[in-house]
Design an enzyme around this catalytic site. Sequence first.
Site: not given
Length: 563
Positions: A136-137, A139, A149, A278, A299, A365, A417, A541
């Site tokens: 589940l979840g 890629t 991340k 990319g 690239e 990639a 996503a 601020h």
Amino acid sequence: MEIKLLKISGHEKTAKVGKITVTVNQEVKAGDVLVNLESKKGNVQVVSEYNGKITKVLIEEGNSVNINDSLFDIDGEKGKAEKAEKKGYSFGLAKAKKEDINCDIAIIGGGPGGYVAAIRAAQLGASVTLIEEKRLGGTCLNNGCIPTKSFVKSAHLFEEIKNCQEFGISVSDYSIDMGQVVDRKDGIVDTLVGGIGHLLNIGGVKVLEGKAIITEDLITVKNKKIDAKVEAKNIIIATGSSPVKLNIAGADLEKVLTSTELLDLKEIPKSMTIVGGGIIGMEFAFIFNSLGSNVTVVEFLDDILFALDTDVIETIKYQCEERGIKLHTSSRVDQIVETDKGQLITQFIKDEELQYCVGDYVLMAVGRKPNLDNLDLDQLNINLNEKGNGVAVDESMKTSNEKYYAIGDITNIIQLAHVASHQGVVAVENIMGEKSKMHYDAVPSAVFISPEIGIVGLSEKEAEHKDITYKTGVFPFAANGKALTLNEGEGFVKVLVNPEDQTILGAAIVGPGATDMIANFTYLIDNKVKANALAHTIFAHPTTAEAVHEALLSVGEGAIHFA
Ligand code: FAD
């Protein structure tokens, strides 16, 4: 007799009690599911080894249970071996028994497209079956957004410790253990995957673990654990995409990795070549550069992050130069060769000359292709898009066969996503009789490099290509107090506005917090707000969000802190 919890999954010793599927006085047979447990590694179903009557339920939904805890009392006798797992448990999402399922909506693929669609469908009252082949979840959770991340955070922290003298801090002894970085990532992924299982469970979504094959509108899922036939009024295809490698000599070498394998690499390579500049390629370039690898990006196109505006790209290219990330653009990789010492030589053609770079590993990639195999779309009369590289859908996410909808990367519209999830919501709402429409005018994109990038709506490149008139407002982070305290004064906020009616058309943020702050512009664009509507809005601020305000002010009478 007591039914005990003998095993959960792997070495796990504790789990949370999910849905209890039996009640006191209920007759059960060996093989029947008694309770769903949620463990860090996924959902586990405890099945009965006995034929008999449940006399006591000793657990409560939401509580924790440990190995060897008693779960139920039963009055009966052991059932036949083929009906019950010997150990009285079943890991996974369904049991190896024949099942004929009839439901309103069947969803193939449990990524951010499929699982969000399943939850929304259950909220709207549909009976839902979700079929997931791996975890589940999809890629996003397992090999994409979340793992990368988690790596970004480790890499940032490591870099901050390296550079902490600037903040008046000295740390003399520090090191990084890539094994722990990977383990931390796995822990976060496990928690999130378990959470999705829990949400599906409490939503009453039937989850089958296995590969779905569709033949003449009938879905079959058959493996060691499951032998199910699923009939549904509507079927949503959410099978996602997989990484591709260039079809060149050397692409199959062991140390030529895709993003999926790189996320499990428990060492920091001394050097790494990244083929493809990319978003995915550049995120890994910054991660491994921060971790200490010598990174070279090759690239094919004329620039890295090619779709973005030139000022955004230039800011990132400057950072690459500062950090020592080598960039080769307009370069076509044509083979990879392994040396006797196990290094990889990547050969590419640039300016009609053969050039080389050397790395311990190569990351490919170069894009992702939709998982169209096993679907036999022809036989189902489901058309592909004009390029033939994704399932064609209308704005309700319906395919050319009106029983079928398709969402997420399989449509190849925008491989993100949150797009997959929103397409899932739109598909389900249409199936359930609501008239939702998918539009792509305000889809934000986040790039987790240094500085971060957030973009949404119209870009300057696109405006020029489509001949759309616009005016811009720009505010640099060098003039933002909070950014300077963070030591992150690079970058800017740029807003594109319609000069006729002042509505905000697009925005790009390069700088601290860009990936979160872009949400402000997403909201403004989606709601067709005019740039001057925020002139009297008060921003706290010192915050980086003040740069958003100032960029909007600069479209009209002028920013306060920048001339
Ligand atoms: P997927 O997530 O690919 O899920 C599809 C699921 O279907 C898979 O679990 C697969 O096992 C299952 N499946 C396939 N065929 C069958 C079958 N026949 N039967 C049963 N199950 C099947 N996007 C962002 O928005 N932000 C990011 O920061 C981001 N970072 C990324 C980083 C990396 C390295 C990568 C690779 C991707 C990243 N993405 C990011 C993209 C994002 O992961 C995808 O756009 C998103 O996962 C697509 O969702 P999906 O539901 O369409 O497909």
